[in-house]
Each structure stands twice: as structure tokens, then as C-alpha cells.
Design an enzyme around this catalytic site. Structure first.
Site, short mmCIF file in Angstrom:
data_model
loop_
_atom_site.label_atom_id
_atom_site.label_comp_id
_atom_site.label_asym_id
_atom_site.label_seq_id
_atom_site.Cartn_x
_atom_site.Cartn_y
_atom_site.Cartn_z
N SER A 142 32.96 47.02 40.90
CA SER A 142 34.25 46.53 41.26
C SER A 142 35.39 46.69 40.27
CB SER A 142 34.33 44.92 41.66
OG SER A 142 35.52 44.57 41.77
N TYR A 155 32.94 36.34 39.05
CA TYR A 155 32.67 37.35 39.78
C TYR A 155 33.06 38.44 38.79
CZ TYR A 155 33.23 41.13 43.31
OH TYR A 155 33.29 42.30 43.97
#
Length: 251
Positions: A142, A155
Site C-alpha cells: 500500500s 496498518y
């Protein structure tokens, strides 16, 4: 003839969104597929049925946090199609939560789903790829692995670790002609944006290309990294983000 004719791919988290697009693009290039999901398994089943109309695909329900389940999906590929060539580790989930509100359980959940699932899948697949002296491993990272905003401490940490895992594994498996790369999506439109009421125009305005990405942007990239055209590409993190991570922000 497709570039991936005769090859067999496993795709985790293939019940929705990006995983579905990756599956469709690999199938379009001729690959036979084992699509797997847990919470979204109904979607993976529907996907396998639709892909089987033009190729070969099976769906396997599996919680990839469990090593024996990961091994079972790999064995399903071998038993059904006789080989394994491509592994796409797409399973994972996002957490947007202030660090001071995060719990130990949140940490364990993200580590298990975003990292342990990838580790056990690669561990189960690697001996088969090594025995054939060929393979492609593609991990989903990501932009949060390198660009950080409040609410994404846990995250972003898991995704940054995926980048390191990808590059380390690429070095170790390189002598066996196995490439290992990561794809790091930016703001890719998925139905979650609608469910959460996110302001899509506001998000797009902060991206240099002034648009959200599409799941097919990721699917096409995965198909390329799985193809013979990517033989010499390994240990890379491919950012697909409309120049989001390239933009300098001073405030």
C-alpha cells in the site's frame, strides 16, 4: 495463446474488489486459478463459476492465518491442476484508528491477516516453486507503507513490513528463478468508499492525476508481473497511485 497459458495461480482474498480484478486479468492471460477467500467466500465462489465458463478455476475457502489452511490451498492447486506457478497474496484489511485507541487485539489481528497470512502462504508454496525452478510471487502492499497519515500507524507498519519481506524473499529465491514483487495501490475505488460515505471528489483532488484509481489498474499490473515480460523484475515495490507518493507535501 495467452502469456500465462498452462500456468496455475493462487490468489488470496479473491472474493471482492482488487482480488477479483487480479483473478480476471490472470485468467484472461490464460492462467488456471485457485481463488480463495474467507469472509467473502461467496464472492470467490461466484468468481470461480464465471471464470470456469471460459477457463478453469476453483474456489477454496480458507483462513490464511492458519498454516495448515494455506498448505491446503496449495495442495488444492497441485491436486486440481498438477502444478503451481504464481502466488498472489492479496488477502488483508485496512484499519483506520487513532493509535491511542488501538488495542493489543487490533495489533494481533492486523499482524495475522496482513503479515502472517502472507508468510504461511509463501512458506507452503515455496517448495513447489523451488522444485520447478520457476515462479512468481506478488504481494499486495500500500502507499501507506511509505506515506503516513494519522490513524494508520498499525496498518502502515504492516504494509511497510510487507515491502521488506518482499525484497528479502526476492533475494533468497532469486537463484531458483522465482521473482518476488509487491504492488502498492494508492486510492483505488472500491465499494467501501460508498459504504463509509467518503468524499471521493475530495480524495481525488489530493491526487496529482486528479482521479481515483480503478481495480483494473491493479489487475493489469499483476498480470504483467506474472508474465514473461517481467522475468528480470524482482524485489520491486510497484506504486500504482497516480503519482500520490511522488508528490512533495510541506504542510
Amino acid at each position: 495463446m495467452g502469456e500465462l497459458d498452462g500456468q496455475v495461480a493462487i490468489i488470496t482474498g479473491a472474493g471482492t474488489g482488487i482480488g477479483v480484478s487480479i483473478a480476471r486479468h490472470l485468467a484472461g492471460a490464460g492462467a488456471k486459478l485457485v481463488v480463495s477467500a474467507y469472509n467473502s467466500f461467496d464472492g470467490a465462489e461466484d468468481l470461480a463459476k464465471s471464470l470456469s465458463e471460459t477457463g478453469e478455476a476453483i474456489a477454496v475457502k480458507s483462513d490464511f492465518r492458519n498454516a495448515s489452511n494455506a498448505a491446503g490451498v496449495v495442495e488444492a492447486a497441485i491436486d486440481s491442476f498438477g502444478r503451481l506457478d504464481i502466488v498472489v497474496n492479496n488477502a488483508g484489511y485496512t484499519m483506520d484508528k487513532a493509535f491511542t485507541d488501538c488495542t493489543e487485539q487490533d495489533w494481533d489481528d492486523l499482524l495475522n491477516i496482513n503479515l502472517k497470512a502472507m508468510f504461511v502462504t509463501c512458506s507452503a508454496a515455496a517448495p513447489h516453486l523451488i522444485s520447478r525452478q520457476y515462479g512468481r510471487i506478488i504481494n499486495l502492499s500500500s502507499v501507506h507503507s511509505v506515506q503516513h497519515v494519522p490513524g494508520f500507524v498499525l496498518y502502515g507498519t504492516t504494509k511497510g513490513t510487507i515491502n521488506a519481506f518482499t525484497q528479502s524473499l526476492a533475494v533468497e529465491l532469486a537463484p531458483h528463478k522465482i521473482t518476488v514483487n509487491a504492488i502498492a495501490p494508492g486510492a483505488i475505488y472500491v465499494p467501501r468508499y460508498d459504504r463509509t460515505g467518503a468524499d471521493k471528489e475530495a480524495i481525488a483532488s489530493r491526487i496529482p492525476v486528479r482521479a481515483l484509481g480503478d481495480v483494473d489498474d491493479i489487475g493489469r499490473a499483476a498480470a504483467f508481473l506474472a508474465s514473461p515480460d517481467a522475468d528480470y523484475i524482482s524485489g520491486e515495490v510497484m506504486f500504482i497511485d497516480g503519482a500520490l507518493t511522488s508528490r512533495m507535501r510541506l504542510g
